[in-house]
Design a protein around this motif. Structure first.
Motif, PDB file in Angstrom:
ATOM      1  N   ASP A  12       0.818  -1.224   0.000  1.00 54.58           N
ATOM      2  CA  ASP A  12       0.000   0.000   0.000  1.00 54.58           C
ATOM      3  C   ASP A  12       0.849   1.270   0.000  1.00 54.58           C
ATOM      4  O   ASP A  12       0.416   2.307  -0.494  1.00 54.58           O
ATOM      5  CB  ASP A  12      -0.939   0.024   1.202  1.00 54.58           C
ATOM      6  N   SER A  13       2.038   1.215   0.549  1.00 54.88           N
ATOM      7  CA  SER A  13       2.899   2.400   0.613  1.00 54.88           C
ATOM      8  C   SER A  13       3.376   2.837  -0.767  1.00 54.88           C
ATOM      9  O   SER A  13       3.779   3.981  -0.955  1.00 54.88           O
ATOM     10  CB  SER A  13       4.104   2.136   1.511  1.00 54.88           C
ATOM     11  N   ASP A  19      -2.089   5.524   2.475  1.00 52.55           N
ATOM     12  CA  ASP A  19      -2.664   5.947   3.751  1.00 52.55           C
ATOM     13  C   ASP A  19      -1.539   6.515   4.598  1.00 52.55           C
ATOM     14  O   ASP A  19      -0.624   5.805   5.001  1.00 52.55           O
ATOM     15  CB  ASP A  19      -3.309   4.758   4.454  1.00 52.55           C
ATOM     16  N   GLU A  20      -1.570   7.798   4.850  1.00 50.88           N
ATOM     17  CA  GLU A  20      -0.489   8.462   5.590  1.00 50.88           C
ATOM     18  C   GLU A  20      -0.509   8.150   7.082  1.00 50.88           C
ATOM     19  O   GLU A  20       0.431   8.476   7.793  1.00 50.88           O
ATOM     20  CB  GLU A  20      -0.557   9.969   5.357  1.00 50.88           C
ATOM     21  N   ARG A  21      -1.568   7.524   7.561  1.00 51.50           N
ATOM     22  CA  ARG A  21      -1.665   7.223   8.991  1.00 51.50           C
ATOM     23  C   ARG A  21      -1.155   5.830   9.329  1.00 51.50           C
ATOM     24  O   ARG A  21      -0.970   5.508  10.485  1.00 51.50           O
ATOM     25  CB  ARG A  21      -3.120   7.346   9.449  1.00 51.50           C
ATOM     26  N   GLY A  22      -0.931   4.997   8.313  1.00 46.73           N
ATOM     27  CA  GLY A  22      -0.547   3.616   8.560  1.00 46.73           C
ATOM     28  C   GLY A  22       0.955   3.406   8.606  1.00 46.73           C
ATOM     29  O   GLY A  22       1.749   4.344   8.564  1.00 46.73           O
ATOM     30  N   VAL A  23       1.308   2.158   8.663  1.00 50.83           N
ATOM     31  CA  VAL A  23       2.708   1.744   8.656  1.00 50.83           C
ATOM     32  C   VAL A  23       3.266   1.940   7.255  1.00 50.83           C
ATOM     33  O   VAL A  23       2.578   1.737   6.262  1.00 50.83           O
ATOM     34  CB  VAL A  23       2.812   0.258   9.058  1.00 50.83           C
ATOM     35  N   ARG A  41       7.599  -1.190   8.306  1.00 56.45           N
ATOM     36  CA  ARG A  41       7.606  -2.647   8.224  1.00 56.45           C
ATOM     37  C   ARG A  41       8.496  -3.014   7.049  1.00 56.45           C
ATOM     38  O   ARG A  41       8.239  -2.617   5.913  1.00 56.45           O
ATOM     39  CB  ARG A  41       6.185  -3.167   8.006  1.00 56.45           C
ATOM     40  N   VAL A  42       9.584  -3.742   7.301  1.00 56.21           N
ATOM     41  CA  VAL A  42      10.521  -4.147   6.247  1.00 56.21           C
ATOM     42  C   VAL A  42      10.124  -5.520   5.720  1.00 56.21           C
ATOM     43  O   VAL A  42       9.867  -6.441   6.493  1.00 56.21           O
ATOM     44  CB  VAL A  42      11.973  -4.172   6.781  1.00 56.21           C
ATOM     45  N   HIS A  43      10.067  -5.622   4.393  1.00 55.06           N
ATOM     46  CA  HIS A  43       9.774  -6.887   3.720  1.00 55.06           C
ATOM     47  C   HIS A  43      11.003  -7.281   2.930  1.00 55.06           C
ATOM     48  O   HIS A  43      11.523  -6.480   2.149  1.00 55.06           O
ATOM     49  CB  HIS A  43       8.593  -6.725   2.757  1.00 55.06           C
ATOM     50  N   ARG A  44      11.481  -8.505   3.115  1.00 52.90           N
ATOM     51  CA  ARG A  44      12.618  -9.000   2.347  1.00 52.90           C
ATOM     52  C   ARG A  44      12.087  -9.697   1.105  1.00 52.90           C
ATOM     53  O   ARG A  44      11.308 -10.637   1.211  1.00 52.90           O
ATOM     54  CB  ARG A  44      13.469  -9.918   3.204  1.00 52.90           C
TER      55      ARG A  44
END
Length: 56
Positions: A12-13, A19-23, A41-44
């Motif tokens: 989503d980022s 969404d500016e309010r989320g992670v 939140r880091v995704h590999r």
């Protein structure tokens, strides 16, 4: 995202109006290990470089 460079916005980022309010979701290559700041939140991701359209 400089803390994880090279990295890309993810999920989503990466949408035009996230969404500016989320992670904040950030993708890094599976070989990378980074410290994750609060709110991120880091995704590999396997083969990240081939999947990203890097900005000029």
């Amino acid at each position: 995202m400089l803390f994880a460079e090279p990295a890309a916005l993810y999920l989503d980022s990466a949408r035009p109006k996230p969404d500016e309010r989320g992670v904040v979701h950030v993708a890094v290559d599976t070989a990378r290990r980074v410290s994750t700041p609060a709110g991120v939140r880091v995704h590999r991701v396997v083969g990240l470089a081939a999947q990203v359209r890097w900005s000029q």
